[in-house]
Scaffold this motif. Structure first.
Motif, PDB file in Angstrom:
ATOM      1  N   PHE A  54      48.190  24.179  36.867  1.00  0.00           N
ATOM      2  CA  PHE A  54      47.009  23.636  37.528  1.00  0.00           C
ATOM      3  C   PHE A  54      47.173  22.142  37.673  1.00  0.00           C
ATOM      4  N   SER A  55      46.528  21.591  38.682  1.00  0.00           N
ATOM      5  CA  SER A  55      46.670  20.168  38.997  1.00  0.00           C
ATOM      6  C   SER A  55      45.317  19.483  39.068  1.00  0.00           C
ATOM      7  N   PHE A  56      45.352  18.189  38.775  1.00  0.00           N
ATOM      8  CA  PHE A  56      44.205  17.312  38.965  1.00  0.00           C
ATOM      9  C   PHE A  56      44.692  16.111  39.776  1.00  0.00           C
ATOM     10  N   PRO A  57      43.783  15.466  40.507  1.00  0.00           N
ATOM     11  CA  PRO A  57      44.194  14.339  41.348  1.00  0.00           C
ATOM     12  C   PRO A  57      44.865  13.208  40.564  1.00  0.00           C
ATOM     13  N   SER A  58      44.505  13.063  39.280  1.00  0.00           N
ATOM     14  CA  SER A  58      45.076  11.988  38.454  1.00  0.00           C
ATOM     15  C   SER A  58      44.951  12.380  36.985  1.00  0.00           C
ATOM     16  N   LEU A  59      45.660  11.653  36.142  1.00  0.00           N
ATOM     17  CA  LEU A  59      45.535  11.883  34.706  1.00  0.00           C
ATOM     18  C   LEU A  59      44.122  11.557  34.246  1.00  0.00           C
ATOM     19  N   ALA A  60      43.502  10.540  34.843  1.00  0.00           N
ATOM     20  CA  ALA A  60      42.116  10.183  34.492  1.00  0.00           C
ATOM     21  C   ALA A  60      41.165  11.340  34.817  1.00  0.00           C
ATOM     22  N   ALA A  61      41.365  12.004  35.957  1.00  0.00           N
ATOM     23  CA  ALA A  61      40.520  13.149  36.320  1.00  0.00           C
ATOM     24  C   ALA A  61      40.727  14.295  35.330  1.00  0.00           C
ATOM     25  N   TYR A  62      41.966  14.514  34.911  1.00  0.00           N
ATOM     26  CA  TYR A  62      42.242  15.547  33.910  1.00  0.00           C
ATOM     27  C   TYR A  62      41.549  15.207  32.590  1.00  0.00           C
ATOM     28  N   GLU A  63      41.638  13.950  32.185  1.00  0.00           N
ATOM     29  CA  GLU A  63      41.013  13.531  30.924  1.00  0.00           C
ATOM     30  C   GLU A  63      39.495  13.708  30.983  1.00  0.00           C
ATOM     31  N   GLN A  64      38.897  13.469  32.138  1.00  0.00           N
ATOM     32  CA  GLN A  64      37.449  13.695  32.297  1.00  0.00           C
ATOM     33  C   GLN A  64      37.125  15.167  32.089  1.00  0.00           C
ATOM     34  N   TYR A  65      37.923  16.046  32.672  1.00  0.00           N
ATOM     35  CA  TYR A  65      37.766  17.499  32.496  1.00  0.00           C
ATOM     36  C   TYR A  65      37.894  17.870  31.020  1.00  0.00           C
ATOM     37  N   ARG A  66      38.840  17.265  30.322  1.00  0.00           N
ATOM     38  CA  ARG A  66      39.078  17.575  28.909  1.00  0.00           C
ATOM     39  C   ARG A  66      37.899  17.191  28.017  1.00  0.00           C
ATOM     40  N   THR A  67      37.054  16.268  28.460  1.00  0.00           N
ATOM     41  CA  THR A  67      35.909  15.877  27.633  1.00  0.00           C
ATOM     42  C   THR A  67      34.927  17.034  27.436  1.00  0.00           C
ATOM     43  N   LEU A  68      35.032  18.063  28.264  1.00  0.00           N
ATOM     44  CA  LEU A  68      34.115  19.201  28.189  1.00  0.00           C
ATOM     45  C   LEU A  68      34.532  20.235  27.144  1.00  0.00           C
ATOM     46  N   PHE A  69      35.778  20.163  26.664  1.00  0.00           N
ATOM     47  CA  PHE A  69      36.268  21.123  25.677  1.00  0.00           C
ATOM     48  C   PHE A  69      35.468  21.005  24.383  1.00  0.00           C
ATOM     49  N   GLY A  70      35.038  22.146  23.876  1.00  0.00           N
ATOM     50  CA  GLY A  70      34.293  22.177  22.626  1.00  0.00           C
ATOM     51  C   GLY A  70      32.860  21.691  22.730  1.00  0.00           C
ATOM     52  N   VAL A  71      32.429  21.306  23.947  1.00  0.00           N
ATOM     53  CA  VAL A  71      31.083  20.772  24.158  1.00  0.00           C
ATOM     54  C   VAL A  71      30.315  21.632  25.161  1.00  0.00           C
ATOM     55  N   ASP A  72      30.914  21.870  26.298  1.00  0.00           N
ATOM     56  CA  ASP A  72      30.278  22.636  27.366  1.00  0.00           C
ATOM     57  C   ASP A  72      30.243  24.122  26.991  1.00  0.00           C
ATOM     58  N   PRO A  73      29.085  24.766  27.112  1.00  0.00           N
ATOM     59  CA  PRO A  73      28.960  26.180  26.721  1.00  0.00           C
ATOM     60  C   PRO A  73      29.931  27.117  27.453  1.00  0.00           C
ATOM     61  N   GLU A  74      30.219  26.836  28.728  1.00  0.00           N
ATOM     62  CA  GLU A  74      31.155  27.690  29.469  1.00  0.00           C
ATOM     63  C   GLU A  74      32.581  27.552  28.940  1.00  0.00           C
ATOM     64  N   PHE A  75      32.956  26.357  28.542  1.00  0.00           N
ATOM     65  CA  PHE A  75      34.287  26.131  27.977  1.00  0.00           C
ATOM     66  C   PHE A  75      34.393  26.822  26.615  1.00  0.00           C
ATOM     67  N   ILE A  76      33.343  26.719  25.840  1.00  0.00           N
ATOM     68  CA  ILE A  76      33.316  27.370  24.523  1.00  0.00           C
ATOM     69  C   ILE A  76      33.424  28.883  24.679  1.00  0.00           C
ATOM     70  N   GLU A  77      32.707  29.433  25.637  1.00  0.00           N
ATOM     71  CA  GLU A  77      32.750  30.882  25.880  1.00  0.00           C
ATOM     72  C   GLU A  77      34.141  31.324  26.327  1.00  0.00           C
ATOM     73  N   ALA A  78      34.786  30.550  27.190  1.00  0.00           N
ATOM     74  CA  ALA A  78      36.138  30.898  27.639  1.00  0.00           C
ATOM     75  C   ALA A  78      37.105  30.916  26.454  1.00  0.00           C
ATOM     76  N   ASP A  79      37.001  29.927  25.581  1.00  0.00           N
ATOM     77  CA  ASP A  79      37.864  29.897  24.400  1.00  0.00           C
ATOM     78  C   ASP A  79      37.537  31.021  23.422  1.00  0.00           C
ATOM     79  N   ARG A  80      36.285  31.451  23.405  1.00  0.00           N
ATOM     80  CA  ARG A  80      35.896  32.541  22.511  1.00  0.00           C
ATOM     81  C   ARG A  80      36.657  33.826  22.858  1.00  0.00           C
ATOM     82  N   ILE A  81      36.911  34.064  24.142  1.00  0.00           N
ATOM     83  CA  ILE A  81      37.691  35.240  24.548  1.00  0.00           C
ATOM     84  C   ILE A  81      39.052  35.201  23.863  1.00  0.00           C
ATOM     85  N   ARG A  82      39.709  34.055  23.915  1.00  0.00           N
ATOM     86  CA  ARG A  82      41.022  33.887  23.277  1.00  0.00           C
ATOM     87  C   ARG A  82      40.922  34.054  21.766  1.00  0.00           C
ATOM     88  N   ASP A  83      39.958  33.375  21.169  1.00  0.00           N
ATOM     89  CA  ASP A  83      39.849  33.363  19.714  1.00  0.00           C
ATOM     90  C   ASP A  83      39.500  34.732  19.137  1.00  0.00           C
TER      91      ASP A  83
END
Length: 110
Positions: A54-83
Motif C-alpha cells: 500500500f502507498s501513501f503520498p508521503s511519509l508524513a501522510a503515512y505517519e498521520q494514518y499511523r496515529t490512529l492505531f490503537g486509538v480509532d475504534p475501527e483500527f482496534i476492531e481490525a486488529d482484534r480479528i488478527r489477535d
C-alpha cells in the motif's frame, strides 16, 4: 510517494480470518488517504506466506494514518480479528520508494 511492503507469516488454518483482517485493512488504508495495492495470498509454494502493498503520498501522510492505531475504534476492531484468530504469526514491514513508468515513455511506447 512511499510504499509499504508487508510480509506476513500466517497460520494456513486461519486463512479465512486473515482474509477478513486483510479486507478491513484495505478499507481503512483507502479511507485514510492511502492506496492499497492488495494482499497476495498463498497459491503455490509456501502456504504460510502472504504479502501486502500500500502507498501513501508521503511519509508524513503515512505517519498521520499511523496515529490512529490503537486509538480509532475501527483500527482496534481490525486488529482484534488478527489477535483473536491468531491468523498472523509475525510480520515485517519495509518502506519502498517506487520507480514508476513516466507518462512520456508510456506515450512513446517504450
Amino acid at each position: 510517494m512511499i510504499t509499504c511492503h508487508v510480509r506476513y507469516e500466517i497460520d494456513p488454518a486461519q486463512i479465512e480470518a486473515f482474509e477478513r483482517f486483510a479486507t478491513r485493512w484495505m478499507e481503512l488504508v483507502e479511507r485514510h488517504g492511502g492506496t492499497h495495492h492488495g494482499y497476495f495470498l498463498p497459491a503455490e509454494g509456501a502456504s504460510d506466506i502472504a504479502y501486502a502493498l500500500f502507498s501513501f503520498p508521503s511519509l508524513a501522510a503515512y505517519e498521520q494514518y499511523r496515529t490512529l492505531f490503537g486509538v480509532d475504534p475501527e483500527f482496534i476492531e481490525a486488529d482484534r480479528i488478527r489477535d483473536e484468530s491468531g491468523c498472523v504469526r509475525r510480520y515485517e514491514r519495509t518502506f519502498l520508494r517506487p520507480l514508476l513508468p513516466s507518462t512520456e515513455s508510456q506515450v512513446s511506447g517504450s
